[in-house]
Structures are given as structure tokens and as C-alpha cells.
Write an enzyme that holds these catalytic residues in place. Structure first.
Site, PDB file in Angstrom:
ATOM      1  N   CYS A  93       0.786  -1.216   0.000  1.00 28.31           N
ATOM      2  CA  CYS A  93       0.000   0.000   0.000  1.00 28.31           C
ATOM      3  C   CYS A  93       0.830   1.284   0.000  1.00 28.31           C
ATOM      4  CB  CYS A  93      -0.965  -0.046   1.177  1.00 28.31           C
ATOM      5  SG  CYS A  93      -2.463   0.881   0.845  1.00 28.31           S
ATOM      6  N   ARG A 127     -12.628   5.626  -0.911  1.00 26.06           N
ATOM      7  CA  ARG A 127     -11.653   4.770  -0.230  1.00 26.06           C
ATOM      8  C   ARG A 127     -12.035   3.313  -0.489  1.00 26.06           C
ATOM      9  NH1 ARG A 127      -7.629   6.469   2.713  1.00 26.06           N
ATOM     10  NH2 ARG A 127      -6.519   4.746   3.661  1.00 26.06           N
ATOM     11  N   HIS A 189      -3.028  -5.709   2.801  1.00 30.32           N
ATOM     12  CA  HIS A 189      -2.729  -5.719   4.234  1.00 30.32           C
ATOM     13  C   HIS A 189      -3.311  -7.007   4.815  1.00 30.32           C
ATOM     14  CE1 HIS A 189      -1.479  -1.514   4.585  1.00 30.32           C
ATOM     15  NE2 HIS A 189      -2.510  -1.145   3.873  1.00 30.32           N
TER      16      HIS A 189
HETATM   17  N1  GLN Z   1      -2.182   6.746   2.184  1.00 32.20           N
HETATM   18  C1  GLN Z   1      -2.314   5.837   1.122  1.00 32.20           C
HETATM   19  C2  GLN Z   1      -3.733   5.762   0.559  1.00 32.20           C
HETATM   20  O1  GLN Z   1      -4.606   6.149   1.135  1.00 32.20           O
HETATM   21  C3  GLN Z   1      -1.888   4.444   1.608  1.00 32.20           C
HETATM   22  C4  GLN Z   1      -2.806   3.888   2.639  1.00 32.20           C
HETATM   23  C5  GLN Z   1      -2.279   2.564   3.214  1.00 32.20           C
HETATM   24  O2  GLN Z   1      -1.076   2.305   3.290  1.00 32.20           O
HETATM   25  N2  GLN Z   1      -3.194   1.707   3.669  1.00 32.20           N
HETATM   26  O3  GLN Z   1      -3.920   5.270  -0.478  1.00 32.20           O
END
Ligand code: GLN
Length: 240
Positions: A93, A127, A189
Site C-alpha cells: 500500500c 476509499r 494488508h
Molecule cells: N495513504 C495511502 C492511501 O490512502 C496508503 C494507505 C495505506 O497504506 N493503507 O492510499
């Protein structure tokens, strides 16, 4: 035999269970009698020369600002040359995004990446949060995504896999992550490796091969890993 795991920015880039990937690499090495040492590399720290496998976890936009600045210049170039030389790397990520050419967060300046992977990322309006199942060279992988970044691979940049469940790189082209030499980038993740031991063993084998010219990893009893994986797969499909 001994391996060194280089953990990049453990205090800044370590969310949604990412540290489980480091634990998995170390434990599966030790179960085969391979000594495994963790070297933490933070802001301002030099990257040790003897690292066999790097891990670079995820982080919120706020954390990525300082990390991107620290990777600019020699340090990033050093990391790239280690991968060019065959070092293993798993990035997730936010870490994955900073290994491309740039990440454009919602607020603030564009964050330069080191250009290890031929891709760019930009924060999107939505998101992407949820379980993921992705087809890959290691079979079906399971994980959890939580990102607003949309990643686009340049022509010729290999993905790590294709999503069956979940949004992946950008929710449009079906790709997930990126691959280059012994480096893996992904949005998975969870953490990824405990539930996908084939990837852990692939990283360990490549590292042993590189350092010792041979990689005979004895098979392990993965009953628990397989059970955790199947239940995560079933949950992902059920909540698709
Ligand atoms: N900040 C980045 C995004 O929002 C990565 C987020 C993350 O590592 N989960 O895409």
C-alpha cells in the site's frame, strides 16, 4: 545459513497488521534452521549493505510525506540498486505507492517515488476498503485493502496479480500490485504473508539462492495457515 530482513520505516509505515509479514519471514526461516536477523531502517538511517529481503509497509498520507522525503536521493537509489542486484522486497500500500514514480495525496504536494516500479498513484474520490482475493503466480492470494490511492501501471509494468474479489490497483483494470525481479508491490494488508505462505517461501528461497547458491526449504505443516486462508477466502467471496 543466515538471512537479514531490512524493515523499512517500522514506526511510520506499519498499519493493518503489516508487521505480521516480518514475523512470518523470520519464523518460517527459523523453522528451517535458517538464522534470521531484522535490521530496522528509519528516517535518516543508512540502508545496511547485507539486507537480503526488504519489507516496506503501509501508512497514511501524513506519514508518507516524511518517508518520501527521506527516500529521495541516495537512499532511494540505493534501495533500487539492491533490488536490481536481486534483493527481495515486499511492499504494501503506502510503501508500494512510494516505490512508483509518484503519489499525489488528496492534500498537499505530490510525493516523489523512487521509480522502482513503473507506475504512478493518485488519491481518488473513494476509499477502497475490504477483503481481497487475487490470482497470482503463487495461486490465489487473500488480503485486506484500505486505500484511496489509485495506481496505474505503465505499459510493460507487470502486475502482481488480478483481483477476483476487491478493487486492487484502481478498481477499473482488474490489476493488483506490481512485480519486478524479486520485488513485489501490492495493496494487501491483513497481514499478507501469514495467510499466503507460498509468497513467504518464495521470498526466502530467492534470498537463499542469491546468498548461498541453493535454497532447500524443507516443507512445513501449514494446516493453520491453510485454514486461515480458506476462511478468509470464504469471507471475501461472501462479502463480495
Ligand atoms: N495513504 C495511502 C492511501 O490512502 C496508503 C494507505 C495505506 O497504506 N493503507 O492510499
Amino acid at each position: 545459513m543466515r538471512l537479514t530482513i531490512g524493515w523499512l520505516y517500522p514506526t511510520k509505515m506499519n498499519i493493518y497488521g503489516d508487521r505480521g509479514n516480518v514475523i512470518s519471514l523470520v519464523q518460517r526461516a527459523r523453522w528451517r534452521g535458517v538464522e534470521a536477523e531484522i535490521r530496522e531502517v528509519g528516517i535518516g538511517d543508512r540502508i545496511p549493505g547485507e539486507v537480503d529481503i526488504f519489507f516496506f509497509g503501509g501508512g497514511q498520507d501524513q506519514e508518507q510525506i516524511a518517508v518520501a522525503a527521506d527516500l529521495t536521493g541516495d537512499k532511494g537509489a540505493w534501495l533500487k540498486s539492491a533490488v536490481e542486484d536481486g534483493a527481495g522486497l515486499l511492499s504494501v500500500c503506502g510503501g508500494y505507492q512510494l516505490l512508483g514514480h509518484e503519489y499525489r495525496p488528496h492534500v498537499g504536494e505530490r510525493l516523489p517515488g523512487i521509480g522502482l516500479f513503473d507506475l504512478t498513484s493518485v488519491a481518488g474520490p473513494e476509499r477502497f476498503i475490504g477483503n481481497v482475493v487475487a490470482e497470482s503466480e503463487w495461486g490465489e492470494l487473500v488480503g485486506f485493502e484500505n486505500h484511496s490511492g489509485l495506481t496505474h501501471l505503465a505499459a510493460g509494468q507487470a502486475p502482481m496479480g488480478r483481483v477476483k474479489v476487491g478493487r486492487g490497483n484502481n478498481g477499473k483494470d482488474g490489476t493488483e500490485g506490481a512485480r519486478y525481479k524479486n520485488a513485489i508491490g501490492c495493496y494487501l494488508h491483513g497481514s499478507l504473508l501469514p495467510k499466503n505462505p507460498a509468497v513467504t517461501d518464495w521470498l526466502l528461497s530467492a534470498a537463499l539462492e542469491r546468498r548461498y547458491g541453493r535454497a532447500d526449504l524443507a516443507p512445513l505443516d501449514d494446516t493453520l495457515e491453510t485454514a486461515a486462508r480458506s476462511s478468509a477466502q470464504a469471507r471475501a467471496v461472501a462479502t463480495r
